[in-house]
Motif scaffolding. Structure first.
Motif, PDB file in Angstrom:
ATOM      1  N   MET A   1       0.838  -1.187   0.000  1.00 46.92           N
ATOM      2  CA  MET A   1       0.000   0.000   0.000  1.00 46.92           C
ATOM      3  C   MET A   1       0.879   1.246   0.000  1.00 46.92           C
ATOM      4  SD  MET A   1      -3.029   0.842   2.603  1.00 46.92           S
ATOM      5  CE  MET A   1      -3.831   2.379   2.570  1.00 46.92           C
ATOM      6  N   ALA A   2       0.507   2.225  -0.779  1.00 45.96           N
ATOM      7  CA  ALA A   2       1.294   3.449  -0.902  1.00 45.96           C
ATOM      8  C   ALA A   2       1.149   4.296   0.355  1.00 45.96           C
ATOM      9  CB  ALA A   2       0.821   4.237  -2.112  1.00 45.96           C
ATOM     10  N   THR A   3       2.256   4.869   0.775  1.00 44.17           N
ATOM     11  CA  THR A   3       2.213   5.761   1.926  1.00 44.17           C
ATOM     12  C   THR A   3       2.005   7.185   1.445  1.00 44.17           C
ATOM     13  OG1 THR A   3       4.598   6.019   1.877  1.00 44.17           O
ATOM     14  CG2 THR A   3       3.713   4.274   3.288  1.00 44.17           C
ATOM     15  N   LEU A   4       1.161   7.883   2.163  1.00 41.55           N
ATOM     16  CA  LEU A   4       0.875   9.266   1.829  1.00 41.55           C
ATOM     17  C   LEU A   4       1.825  10.182   2.587  1.00 41.55           C
ATOM     18  CD1 LEU A   4      -3.011   9.122   1.983  1.00 41.55           C
ATOM     19  CD2 LEU A   4      -1.568   9.052  -0.043  1.00 41.55           C
ATOM     20  N   PRO A   5       2.132  11.351   2.020  1.00 40.31           N
ATOM     21  CA  PRO A   5       2.998  12.282   2.740  1.00 40.31           C
ATOM     22  C   PRO A   5       2.292  12.786   3.995  1.00 40.31           C
ATOM     23  CG  PRO A   5       2.334  13.193   0.604  1.00 40.31           C
ATOM     24  CD  PRO A   5       1.763  11.826   0.705  1.00 40.31           C
ATOM     25  N   GLY A   6       3.066  13.004   5.044  1.00 40.35           N
ATOM     26  CA  GLY A   6       2.503  13.484   6.302  1.00 40.35           C
ATOM     27  C   GLY A   6       2.111  14.945   6.237  1.00 40.35           C
ATOM     28  N   LYS A   7       1.353  15.354   7.217  1.00 44.44           N
ATOM     29  CA  LYS A   7       0.869  16.729   7.281  1.00 44.44           C
ATOM     30  C   LYS A   7       2.036  17.719   7.340  1.00 44.44           C
ATOM     31  CE  LYS A   7      -2.315  19.586   9.922  1.00 44.44           C
ATOM     32  NZ  LYS A   7      -3.236  19.624  11.078  1.00 44.44           N
ATOM     33  N   ARG A   8       3.060  17.381   8.126  1.00 47.77           N
ATOM     34  CA  ARG A   8       4.224  18.252   8.258  1.00 47.77           C
ATOM     35  C   ARG A   8       4.934  18.409   6.906  1.00 47.77           C
ATOM     36  NH1 ARG A   8       8.872  19.405  12.176  1.00 47.77           N
ATOM     37  NH2 ARG A   8      10.648  19.318  10.771  1.00 47.77           N
ATOM     38  N   HIS A   9       5.109  17.311   6.188  1.00 45.84           N
ATOM     39  CA  HIS A   9       5.765  17.346   4.877  1.00 45.84           C
ATOM     40  C   HIS A   9       4.967  18.197   3.892  1.00 45.84           C
ATOM     41  CE1 HIS A   9       8.580  15.923   1.877  1.00 45.84           C
ATOM     42  NE2 HIS A   9       7.568  15.615   1.081  1.00 45.84           N
ATOM     43  N   LEU A  10       3.667  18.060   3.926  1.00 47.64           N
ATOM     44  CA  LEU A  10       2.811  18.855   3.042  1.00 47.64           C
ATOM     45  C   LEU A  10       2.910  20.342   3.367  1.00 47.64           C
ATOM     46  CD1 LEU A  10      -0.369  16.592   2.921  1.00 47.64           C
ATOM     47  CD2 LEU A  10       1.284  16.955   1.081  1.00 47.64           C
ATOM     48  N   LEU A  11       2.916  20.680   4.653  1.00 52.67           N
ATOM     49  CA  LEU A  11       2.999  22.089   5.055  1.00 52.67           C
ATOM     50  C   LEU A  11       4.358  22.695   4.712  1.00 52.67           C
ATOM     51  CD1 LEU A  11       1.080  22.054   8.452  1.00 52.67           C
ATOM     52  CD2 LEU A  11       0.357  23.081   6.298  1.00 52.67           C
ATOM     53  N   ILE A  12       5.430  21.936   4.912  1.00 54.15           N
ATOM     54  CA  ILE A  12       6.756  22.438   4.556  1.00 54.15           C
ATOM     55  C   ILE A  12       6.842  22.664   3.050  1.00 54.15           C
ATOM     56  CG2 ILE A  12       9.202  21.807   4.408  1.00 54.15           C
ATOM     57  CD1 ILE A  12       8.872  20.486   7.166  1.00 54.15           C
ATOM     58  N   THR A  13       6.333  21.722   2.275  1.00 47.17           N
ATOM     59  CA  THR A  13       6.337  21.868   0.817  1.00 47.17           C
ATOM     60  C   THR A  13       5.506  23.073   0.399  1.00 47.17           C
ATOM     61  OG1 THR A  13       6.612  19.487   0.552  1.00 47.17           O
ATOM     62  CG2 THR A  13       5.829  20.709  -1.367  1.00 47.17           C
ATOM     63  N   TRP A  14       4.364  23.248   1.026  1.00 47.58           N
ATOM     64  CA  TRP A  14       3.511  24.394   0.714  1.00 47.58           C
ATOM     65  C   TRP A  14       4.248  25.698   1.017  1.00 47.58           C
ATOM     66  CZ3 TRP A  14       1.193  28.012   4.104  1.00 47.58           C
ATOM     67  CH2 TRP A  14       0.276  28.868   3.493  1.00 47.58           C
ATOM     68  N   GLY A  15       4.941  25.767   2.144  1.00 54.00           N
ATOM     69  CA  GLY A  15       5.699  26.969   2.494  1.00 54.00           C
ATOM     70  C   GLY A  15       6.802  27.262   1.495  1.00 54.00           C
ATOM     71  N   VAL A  16       7.506  26.218   1.064  1.00 57.90           N
ATOM     72  CA  VAL A  16       8.568  26.392   0.068  1.00 57.90           C
ATOM     73  C   VAL A  16       7.977  26.871  -1.254  1.00 57.90           C
ATOM     74  CG1 VAL A  16      10.268  25.142  -1.327  1.00 57.90           C
ATOM     75  CG2 VAL A  16      10.160  24.755   1.130  1.00 57.90           C
ATOM     76  N   LEU A  17       6.840  26.322  -1.646  1.00 59.30           N
ATOM     77  CA  LEU A  17       6.198  26.748  -2.898  1.00 59.30           C
ATOM     78  C   LEU A  17       5.771  28.215  -2.833  1.00 59.30           C
ATOM     79  CD1 LEU A  17       4.052  23.603  -3.759  1.00 59.30           C
ATOM     80  CD2 LEU A  17       6.212  24.307  -4.786  1.00 59.30           C
ATOM     81  N   ILE A  18       5.255  28.639  -1.687  1.00 54.27           N
ATOM     82  CA  ILE A  18       4.872  30.043  -1.518  1.00 54.27           C
ATOM     83  C   ILE A  18       6.103  30.940  -1.597  1.00 54.27           C
ATOM     84  CG2 ILE A  18       3.930  31.732   0.132  1.00 54.27           C
ATOM     85  CD1 ILE A  18       1.822  29.981  -1.232  1.00 54.27           C
ATOM     86  N   ALA A  19       7.192  30.536  -0.923  1.00 53.46           N
ATOM     87  CA  ALA A  19       8.426  31.329  -0.956  1.00 53.46           C
ATOM     88  C   ALA A  19       8.964  31.432  -2.378  1.00 53.46           C
ATOM     89  CB  ALA A  19       9.472  30.716  -0.027  1.00 53.46           C
ATOM     90  N   LEU A  20       8.915  30.340  -3.132  1.00 53.72           N
ATOM     91  CA  LEU A  20       9.393  30.366  -4.511  1.00 53.72           C
ATOM     92  C   LEU A  20       8.503  31.220  -5.413  1.00 53.72           C
ATOM     93  CD1 LEU A  20      10.600  26.697  -4.943  1.00 53.72           C
ATOM     94  CD2 LEU A  20      11.999  28.759  -4.798  1.00 53.72           C
ATOM     95  N   THR A  21       7.215  31.282  -5.105  1.00 56.39           N
ATOM     96  CA  THR A  21       6.322  32.165  -5.846  1.00 56.39           C
ATOM     97  C   THR A  21       6.724  33.615  -5.630  1.00 56.39           C
ATOM     98  OG1 THR A  21       4.493  30.595  -5.719  1.00 56.39           O
ATOM     99  CG2 THR A  21       3.921  32.897  -6.129  1.00 56.39           C
TER     100      THR A  21
END
Length: 97
Positions: A1-21
Motif C-alpha cells: 500500500m502506498a504511503t501518503l505524505p505526512g501533514k508536516r511534509h505537506l505544510l513544509i512543501t507548501w511553504g517552500v512553494l509560496i516562498a518560490l512564488t
C-alpha cells in the motif's frame, strides 16, 4: 500500500512553494522600467523556479514518489518539454525584436 505524505511534509512543501512564488514575482519585477521584456537572467530564474515547483507538486501533492519510474519520467518529461517550449518562445521573441 502506498504511503501518503505526512501533514508536516505537506505544510513544509507548501511553504517552500509560496516562498518560490515570491522569488518569481520579485525577480520578474527587478530591472523593470515600464512594459519591457524580462532580462534573460530573470526569465531563466522564473523558468527554473517554475520547474522546481511543478516537480514538487507532482512528487508531493500527487504522490508520484510512490508510482513507477515510467509515470514519474512521463510527467517530468512533459513538464520539461513545456518549460523548454516556453523558454524557446521567449528567446525567439527576444531575438526577433
Amino acid at each position: 500500500m502506498a504511503t501518503l505524505p505526512g501533514k508536516r511534509h505537506l505544510l513544509i512543501t507548501w511553504g517552500v512553494l509560496i516562498a518560490l512564488t515570491v522569488v518569481s514575482m520579485v525577480s520578474a519585477r527587478l530591472d523593470q522600467d515600464g512594459w519591457q521584456a524580462l532580462p534573460l537572467w530573470s526569465a531563466a530564474l522564473v523558468v527554473l523556479v517554475t520547474g522546481f515547483k511543478a516537480q514538487q507538486i507532482l512528487l508531493v501533492y500527487l504522490n508520484l514518489r510512490q508510482s513507477t519510474g515510467a509515470w514519474k519520467g512521463a510527467f517530468i518529461g512533459i513538464i520539461t518539454l513545456t518549460l523548454v517550449l516556453i523558454s524557446a518562445g521567449y528567446l525567439y521573441a527576444r531575438l526577433m525584436v
